[in-house]
Design a protein around this motif. Structure first.
Motif, PDB file in Angstrom:
ATOM      1  N   ASP A  10       0.631  -0.982   0.066  1.00 21.46           N
ATOM      2  CA  ASP A  10      -0.102  -0.411   0.442  1.00 21.46           C
ATOM      3  C   ASP A  10       1.218   1.722  -0.025  1.00 21.46           C
ATOM      4  O   ASP A  10       2.303   0.782  -0.122  1.00 21.46           O
ATOM      5  CB  ASP A  10      -0.732   0.350   1.292  1.00 21.46           C
ATOM      6  N   PRO A  11       0.518   2.449   0.291  1.00 24.74           N
ATOM      7  CA  PRO A  11       1.033   3.900  -0.023  1.00 24.74           C
ATOM      8  C   PRO A  11       2.536   3.867   1.053  1.00 24.74           C
ATOM      9  O   PRO A  11       3.109   3.395   0.912  1.00 24.74           O
ATOM     10  CB  PRO A  11      -0.281   4.809   0.354  1.00 24.74           C
ATOM     11  N   ASP A  12       1.656   3.312   2.324  1.00 26.64           N
ATOM     12  CA  ASP A  12       2.781   3.087   3.319  1.00 26.64           C
ATOM     13  C   ASP A  12       4.052   2.706   3.489  1.00 26.64           C
ATOM     14  O   ASP A  12       5.101   2.626   3.317  1.00 26.64           O
ATOM     15  CB  ASP A  12       2.331   2.839   4.845  1.00 26.64           C
ATOM     16  N   THR A  13       3.516   1.169   2.722  1.00 24.80           N
ATOM     17  CA  THR A  13       4.403   0.399   2.749  1.00 24.80           C
ATOM     18  C   THR A  13       5.594   0.829   2.430  1.00 24.80           C
ATOM     19  O   THR A  13       6.426   0.174   1.842  1.00 24.80           O
ATOM     20  CB  THR A  13       3.957  -1.037   2.735  1.00 24.80           C
ATOM     21  N   GLU A  14       4.966   1.404   0.420  1.00 24.88           N
ATOM     22  CA  GLU A  14       5.838   1.574  -0.251  1.00 24.88           C
ATOM     23  C   GLU A  14       6.601   2.170  -0.590  1.00 24.88           C
ATOM     24  O   GLU A  14       7.300   2.841  -0.472  1.00 24.88           O
ATOM     25  CB  GLU A  14       5.221   1.588  -1.942  1.00 24.88           C
ATOM     26  N   ALA A  15       6.252   3.221   0.537  1.00 25.89           N
ATOM     27  CA  ALA A  15       7.446   4.872   1.063  1.00 25.89           C
ATOM     28  C   ALA A  15       8.220   4.512   1.632  1.00 25.89           C
ATOM     29  O   ALA A  15       8.855   5.364   2.618  1.00 25.89           O
ATOM     30  CB  ALA A  15       6.340   5.947   1.990  1.00 25.89           C
ATOM     31  N   VAL A  17       7.294   3.322   5.246  1.00 28.45           N
ATOM     32  CA  VAL A  17       6.558   2.965   7.047  1.00 28.45           C
ATOM     33  C   VAL A  17       7.260   2.517   7.319  1.00 28.45           C
ATOM     34  O   VAL A  17       6.260   1.269   7.342  1.00 28.45           O
ATOM     35  CB  VAL A  17       5.372   3.616   6.372  1.00 28.45           C
ATOM     36  N   PRO A  19       6.815  -0.068  11.044  1.00 23.17           N
ATOM     37  CA  PRO A  19       4.943  -0.375  11.746  1.00 23.17           C
ATOM     38  C   PRO A  19       5.094  -0.527  12.467  1.00 23.17           C
ATOM     39  O   PRO A  19       6.608  -0.252  13.555  1.00 23.17           O
ATOM     40  CB  PRO A  19       5.078  -2.304  11.176  1.00 23.17           C
ATOM     41  N   THR A  20       4.101   0.482  13.530  1.00 21.64           N
ATOM     42  CA  THR A  20       4.600   0.736  14.638  1.00 21.64           C
ATOM     43  C   THR A  20       4.499  -0.441  15.482  1.00 21.64           C
ATOM     44  O   THR A  20       4.500  -1.978  15.826  1.00 21.64           O
ATOM     45  CB  THR A  20       2.555   1.118  15.095  1.00 21.64           C
ATOM     46  N   PRO A  48      10.677  -1.477   0.220  1.00 23.25           N
ATOM     47  CA  PRO A  48      10.064  -1.040  -0.938  1.00 23.25           C
ATOM     48  C   PRO A  48      10.663  -0.787  -2.037  1.00 23.25           C
ATOM     49  O   PRO A  48      11.603  -1.868  -2.738  1.00 23.25           O
ATOM     50  CB  PRO A  48      10.119   0.877  -0.556  1.00 23.25           C
ATOM     51  N   ASP A 101      -3.560  -3.632  11.444  1.00 24.60           N
ATOM     52  CA  ASP A 101      -2.488  -3.655  10.240  1.00 24.60           C
ATOM     53  C   ASP A 101      -2.956  -2.557   8.223  1.00 24.60           C
ATOM     54  O   ASP A 101      -4.132  -3.142   8.452  1.00 24.60           O
ATOM     55  CB  ASP A 101      -1.994  -4.785   9.819  1.00 24.60           C
ATOM     56  N   GLY A 102      -2.548  -1.247   8.325  1.00 24.44           N
ATOM     57  CA  GLY A 102      -2.991  -1.198   7.488  1.00 24.44           C
ATOM     58  C   GLY A 102      -3.977  -0.212   8.035  1.00 24.44           C
ATOM     59  O   GLY A 102      -4.828   0.333   6.632  1.00 24.44           O
TER      60      GLY A 102
END
Length: 146
Positions: A10-15, A17, A19-20, A48, A101-102
């Motif tokens: 998703d955009p976060d994993t590709e950026a 970011v 995980p918390t 990514p 998640d996500g």
């Protein structure tokens, strides 16, 4: 039956970011459940696509395409390999995926892995023996026993 459980990017994993702490805790708990149940064989998150590459063959000639790749929803952010009795059991395990998640919006794909018996008589006893030798050699190398 073995299945690959694919967590779509998703955009976060590709950026990139990360995980918390809560998500890491929840994923560790989920993976531990599967390991204790004898289901999980392996699993990893992927960096990514900007750090990756694709090799496309045309007429047998390779062309290297550097990441990033445009369609995040078609990319893989991580995977697990599980061994269960049926597709339905694989689905039941995936339904337990940590809901945070996500932000609760992830897509998980489940794909069955081909195994030697799926190939029938064309996969000769000699081929099966060679394939097993390759698997054993790879495991030994990964364990540092080569």
């Amino acid at each position: 039956m073995k299945f690959v459980v694919i967590r779509k990017a998703d955009p976060d994993t590709e950026a990139g970011v990360m995980p918390t702490e809560q998500l890491v805790t929840d994923m560790l708990r989920y993976n531990e459940e599967m390991i204790k149940a004898g289901v999980m064989l392996d699993g990893m998150g992927l960096q990514p696509s900007v750090k990756g590459a694709r090799v496309r063959f045309n007429g047998g000639r390779p062309t290297v395409i550097d990441g990033p790749f445009t369609e995040a929803k078609e990319l893989v952010a991580g995977f697990s390999i599980i061994q269960v009795k049926s597709r339905e059991e694989a689905i039941e395990w995936v339904k337990r995926w940590p809901p945070i998640d996500g932000g609760g919006n992830v897509e998980i794909e489940i794909r069955q892995v081909y195994e030697a018996e799926d190939f029938g008589a064309e996969f000769t006893p000699e081929m099966r023996k060679h394939e097993q030798w390759l698997r054993d050699a790879a495991e030994q190398r990964a364990a540092g026993k080569d």
